[in-house]
Design an enzyme around this catalytic site. Structure first.
Site, short mmCIF file in Angstrom:
data_model
loop_
_atom_site.label_atom_id
_atom_site.label_comp_id
_atom_site.label_asym_id
_atom_site.label_seq_id
_atom_site.Cartn_x
_atom_site.Cartn_y
_atom_site.Cartn_z
N ARG A 30 -1.13 2.75 11.46
CA ARG A 30 0.05 3.45 11.98
C ARG A 30 -0.23 4.92 12.30
NH1 ARG A 30 4.23 0.92 7.46
NH2 ARG A 30 4.01 -1.26 8.09
N ARG A 64 17.42 21.56 -12.42
CA ARG A 64 17.32 21.28 -10.99
C ARG A 64 18.67 20.98 -10.33
NH1 ARG A 64 12.62 20.97 -7.90
NH2 ARG A 64 11.86 22.16 -9.69
N PRO A 95 1.45 4.88 -0.44
CA PRO A 95 0.78 4.79 -1.74
C PRO A 95 1.26 5.87 -2.70
CG PRO A 95 -0.80 4.59 0.06
CD PRO A 95 0.51 5.00 0.68
N GLU A 96 1.39 5.51 -3.97
CA GLU A 96 1.78 6.45 -5.00
C GLU A 96 0.56 6.70 -5.90
OE1 GLU A 96 5.58 5.32 -6.74
OE2 GLU A 96 6.15 4.30 -4.88
N HIS A 116 -8.60 -0.86 13.49
CA HIS A 116 -7.94 0.44 13.48
C HIS A 116 -8.83 1.51 12.86
CE1 HIS A 116 -4.32 -1.62 14.78
NE2 HIS A 116 -4.46 -2.47 13.77
#
Length: 287
Positions: free
Chosen positions: A115, A157, A2-3, A95
């Site tokens: 997971r 950067r 997820p972002e 789960h």
């Protein structure tokens, strides 16, 4: 994973359904779910019993729930973590890893993780900002985010522009999907050297990052499978609006050229070969 839009959608749900409630009991069903809590699962459950949740906060892809003890519950969803609000009599999910019961007898908060890459922990004194995630940069939706500092930092950067967008110490919350979408809108290839970006180009890129994140947030995020859902178990639908990500071989919505897929950091990058030409020079390479 997820972002920002997906995690922010979950945060909003937690703020609505959990904030202000007092934890009565915590049941840890799988030790890996609290592996980041060094004192162990018994301590995790004991230190939270009787504590009131004050709010739901986010920094980048991390969530935390400030408590009235000045501690905080930190949550990282990983690849498949879900925080669901469920009636106390609802059947256990296959789960289910952690269950929070509240003293009002209302819906439980459940952490489900197929997971087991995600997990919860308690940060002592971390109600304002847990030290464990203080190194993560602010995200571009944060009112305190500095556009000028970002534009200067990304040009210093000396890396590829997509790698810079995924650097959570530079800008947080942006992952593979939304980086590709923002680069398409900016007509930039992800391998463009950051030092080659002009100040205005860096500012335009940041603007497109914000646009993509804001639109995805309205749509509840992007769900490619059943693993990402909000606290009510509902999927996001921004996948319907994606312009490049996951669209290999399909026509670019802007120019019609077939979208290409390229390997990137054990994942894939998607771009338009006509709108986003590869740079003549790549970082560390020759023209």
């Amino acid at each position: 994973m997820p972002e920002l839009p997906e995690v922010e959608t979950v945060r909003q749900g937690l703020a609505k359904w959990v904030s202000g409630r007092r934890i009565a009991a915590v049941e840890v069903r799988h030790p890996r779910a609290v592996r980041r809590h060094v004192p162990g699962e018994a301590h995790f459950a004991a230190v939270l019993a009787g504590r009131r949740v004050l709010d739901a906060c986010r920094r980048g892809k991390y969530l935390w729930l400030p408590l009235d003890s000045d501690d905080a519950i930190i949550a990282h969803l990983g690849m498949s973590g879900q925080l669901l609000v469920q009636p106390a009599d609802a059947p256990d999910e296959p789960h289910l890893r952690i269950r929070f019961g509240f003293d009002d007898g209302g819906p439980e908060l459940r952490f489900i993780d197929q997971r087991t890459f995600g997990g919860l922990s308690v940060s002592q004194g971390g109600a304002e900002l847990p030290t464990e995630i203080a190194h993560i940069a602010r995200d571009p939706m944060d009112p305190a985010f500095s556009d000028r500092d970002f534009a200067a930092a990304i040009r210093r950067r000396r890396t590829e522009v997509k790698r810079a967008l995924l650097d959570q110490t530079l800008i947080s919350g942006v992952g593979n999907i939304y980086a590709d979408e923002a680069l398409w809108r900016s007509r930039l290839h992800g391998a463009r050297p950051t030092e080659a970006l002009t100040g205005p180009a860096a500012s335009r890129l940041l603007g497109h990052v914000r646009e993509v994140l804001a639109e995805a947030l309205v749509a509840g995020g992007t769900s490619f499978d059943s693993l990402y859902v909000n606290v009510n178990g509902e999927s996001g639908y921004f996948d319907r609006a994606l312009n490049v990500y996951g669209r290999e071989g399909l026509p670019c919505r802007r120019c019609g050229a077939p979208i290409r897929r390229e390997p990137f950091m054990n994942r894939s990058s998607y771009s338009c070969p006509r709108c986003q030409p590869r740079p003549r020079r790549v970082v560390g390479g020759n023209p």
